[in-house]
Design a protein around this motif. Sequence first.
Motif, PDB file in Angstrom:
ATOM      1  N   GLU A 135       0.826  -1.207   0.000  1.00 32.01           N
ATOM      2  CA  GLU A 135       0.000   0.000   0.000  1.00 32.01           C
ATOM      3  C   GLU A 135       0.863   1.260   0.000  1.00 32.01           C
ATOM      4  O   GLU A 135       0.539   2.253  -0.669  1.00 32.01           O
ATOM      5  CB  GLU A 135      -0.946  -0.001   1.214  1.00 32.01           C
ATOM      6  CG  GLU A 135      -2.124  -0.942   1.112  1.00 32.01           C
ATOM      7  CD  GLU A 135      -1.778  -2.395   1.409  1.00 32.01           C
ATOM      8  OE1 GLU A 135      -2.642  -3.265   1.230  1.00 32.01           O
ATOM      9  OE2 GLU A 135      -0.616  -2.643   1.828  1.00 32.01           O
ATOM     10  N   TYR A 138       2.236   1.800  -3.410  1.00 28.65           N
ATOM     11  CA  TYR A 138       1.190   2.307  -4.314  1.00 28.65           C
ATOM     12  C   TYR A 138       0.931   3.806  -4.100  1.00 28.65           C
ATOM     13  O   TYR A 138       0.894   4.586  -5.052  1.00 28.65           O
ATOM     14  CB  TYR A 138      -0.110   1.520  -4.102  1.00 28.65           C
ATOM     15  CG  TYR A 138      -1.287   2.042  -4.882  1.00 28.65           C
ATOM     16  CD1 TYR A 138      -1.421   1.765  -6.240  1.00 28.65           C
ATOM     17  CD2 TYR A 138      -2.279   2.810  -4.261  1.00 28.65           C
ATOM     18  CE1 TYR A 138      -2.502   2.247  -6.966  1.00 28.65           C
ATOM     19  CE2 TYR A 138      -3.361   3.287  -4.972  1.00 28.65           C
ATOM     20  CZ  TYR A 138      -3.475   3.002  -6.321  1.00 28.65           C
ATOM     21  OH  TYR A 138      -4.539   3.482  -7.039  1.00 28.65           O
ATOM     22  N   GLY A 139       0.744   4.201  -2.868  1.00 25.52           N
ATOM     23  CA  GLY A 139       0.326   5.582  -2.599  1.00 25.52           C
ATOM     24  C   GLY A 139       1.430   6.518  -2.162  1.00 25.52           C
ATOM     25  O   GLY A 139       1.212   7.720  -2.032  1.00 25.52           O
ATOM     26  N   THR A 235      -8.773  -3.928  -5.482  1.00 22.50           N
ATOM     27  CA  THR A 235      -7.570  -3.384  -6.112  1.00 22.50           C
ATOM     28  C   THR A 235      -6.862  -2.505  -5.086  1.00 22.50           C
ATOM     29  O   THR A 235      -7.424  -2.204  -4.021  1.00 22.50           O
ATOM     30  CB  THR A 235      -7.885  -2.557  -7.368  1.00 22.50           C
ATOM     31  OG1 THR A 235      -8.475  -1.309  -6.973  1.00 22.50           O
ATOM     32  CG2 THR A 235      -8.856  -3.293  -8.304  1.00 22.50           C
ATOM     33  N   GLY A 237      -6.434   0.530  -5.305  1.00 22.01           N
ATOM     34  CA  GLY A 237      -7.141   1.805  -5.238  1.00 22.01           C
ATOM     35  C   GLY A 237      -8.580   1.684  -4.780  1.00 22.01           C
ATOM     36  O   GLY A 237      -9.311   2.674  -4.788  1.00 22.01           O
ATOM     37  N   GLY A 238      -8.999   0.491  -4.372  1.00 25.02           N
ATOM     38  CA  GLY A 238     -10.376   0.292  -3.938  1.00 25.02           C
ATOM     39  C   GLY A 238     -11.051  -0.813  -4.732  1.00 25.02           C
ATOM     40  O   GLY A 238     -10.491  -1.360  -5.684  1.00 25.02           O
ATOM     41  N   ARG A 259      -4.452  -0.795 -13.056  1.00 22.10           N
ATOM     42  CA  ARG A 259      -4.791  -0.973 -11.640  1.00 22.10           C
ATOM     43  C   ARG A 259      -3.630  -1.528 -10.820  1.00 22.10           C
ATOM     44  O   ARG A 259      -3.813  -1.954  -9.680  1.00 22.10           O
ATOM     45  CB  ARG A 259      -6.005  -1.897 -11.515  1.00 22.10           C
ATOM     46  CG  ARG A 259      -7.298  -1.260 -11.987  1.00 22.10           C
ATOM     47  CD  ARG A 259      -7.760  -0.203 -11.020  1.00 22.10           C
ATOM     48  NE  ARG A 259      -9.001   0.438 -11.447  1.00 22.10           N
ATOM     49  CZ  ARG A 259      -9.676   1.305 -10.694  1.00 22.10           C
ATOM     50  NH1 ARG A 259      -9.220   1.620  -9.489  1.00 22.10           N
ATOM     51  NH2 ARG A 259     -10.786   1.861 -11.143  1.00 22.10           N
ATOM     52  N   PRO A 262       1.333   2.768  -9.795  1.00 20.27           N
ATOM     53  CA  PRO A 262       1.342   3.926 -10.695  1.00 20.27           C
ATOM     54  C   PRO A 262       2.722   4.157 -11.305  1.00 20.27           C
ATOM     55  O   PRO A 262       3.752   3.781 -10.728  1.00 20.27           O
ATOM     56  CB  PRO A 262       0.931   5.089  -9.786  1.00 20.27           C
ATOM     57  CG  PRO A 262       1.285   4.640  -8.400  1.00 20.27           C
ATOM     58  CD  PRO A 262       1.112   3.150  -8.391  1.00 20.27           C
ATOM     59  N   SER A 266       1.406   3.092 -15.971  1.00 21.04           N
ATOM     60  CA  SER A 266       1.058   2.364 -14.758  1.00 21.04           C
ATOM     61  C   SER A 266       0.973   0.867 -15.046  1.00 21.04           C
ATOM     62  O   SER A 266       0.749   0.443 -16.182  1.00 21.04           O
ATOM     63  CB  SER A 266      -0.287   2.863 -14.217  1.00 21.04           C
ATOM     64  OG  SER A 266      -0.195   4.206 -13.812  1.00 21.04           O
TER      65      SER A 266
END
Length: 306
Positions: A135, A138-139, A235, A237-238, A259, A262, A266
Amino acid sequence: MQYKDYYKTLGVARTATQDEIKRAYRRLARKYHPDVSKEADAETRFKEINEANEVLRDPEKRTAYDALGSNWRAGQDFRPPPGSSYQDFKFNPDDTADFSDFFASIFGRAFHGEARDRVLQRGEDKTIKLFIDLEAAYGGTTRQLQVEAQNGAGRGRTTTRTLNVRIPPGVTQGQQIRLAGQGSAGPNGGPAGDLYLEIEIEPHRHFTVDGRNIQLRLPIAPWEAALGGSVPVPTLGGTVSLKIPPGSQSGQKLRLKGRGLPGSPSGDEMVLLEIVTPAATTDDAKALYRDMAKRLQFNPRAELGV
């Protein structure tokens, strides 16, 4: 050959003290060191600075240089006067390859090897592993690190620094993030090396990672596989809706474009279908399976000839 104004190269006056020359040299050497400088002419300037410092830091060489007179200007055509070459400085020819003909015309082709030892050396680079969860990859995230380093290229005392590091979104397994100047300190006041953070993404309970792509094993019911339909899929992202084609089989892969992690571009999320058969734990469930066996007349081993 052209006259070189060593005072102008270091940006000091001809009356500069030895301390002023030393400070000017260290400031310029740090600025133009080829390992750290972003200046287009860094390597050339670094050589010029070292040559000027080699002359002006040494009282004997400085006196010999000053004896040429103060009326010369940098770039003027220069011919050394008779008897101006100071061959008694005991040179080693291999040590002056980076010095100019102007230097050689005054002091001979080379100088004692100790000069190179005085050039500011860059400290060692360091690499440490940074463990983050998927996570965070990803973010993006921030981390506070405690970094130990030794001054003087491993020969000085150990110090601990606290660094607040920003991890950008979309980092991948094994990627290195460079923190300029956060490595080991250089000897004798030289520039510090760099610190590299090598990203290590920890295992995830649902996803596996392949570069920027991620993969998910998605359980589906037999009727979802046979009839098709839309099912919810997690995913990074949700949750999104995924359309299952009619007649899908276990092991079939579906793609959720963009998905994954990024980046440019991506990554994707690859969904691996896995048909899960409900257990026949009740009389109704058993009756339903017997009825399916009679009605469908299905042999999953037909391709095996049995």
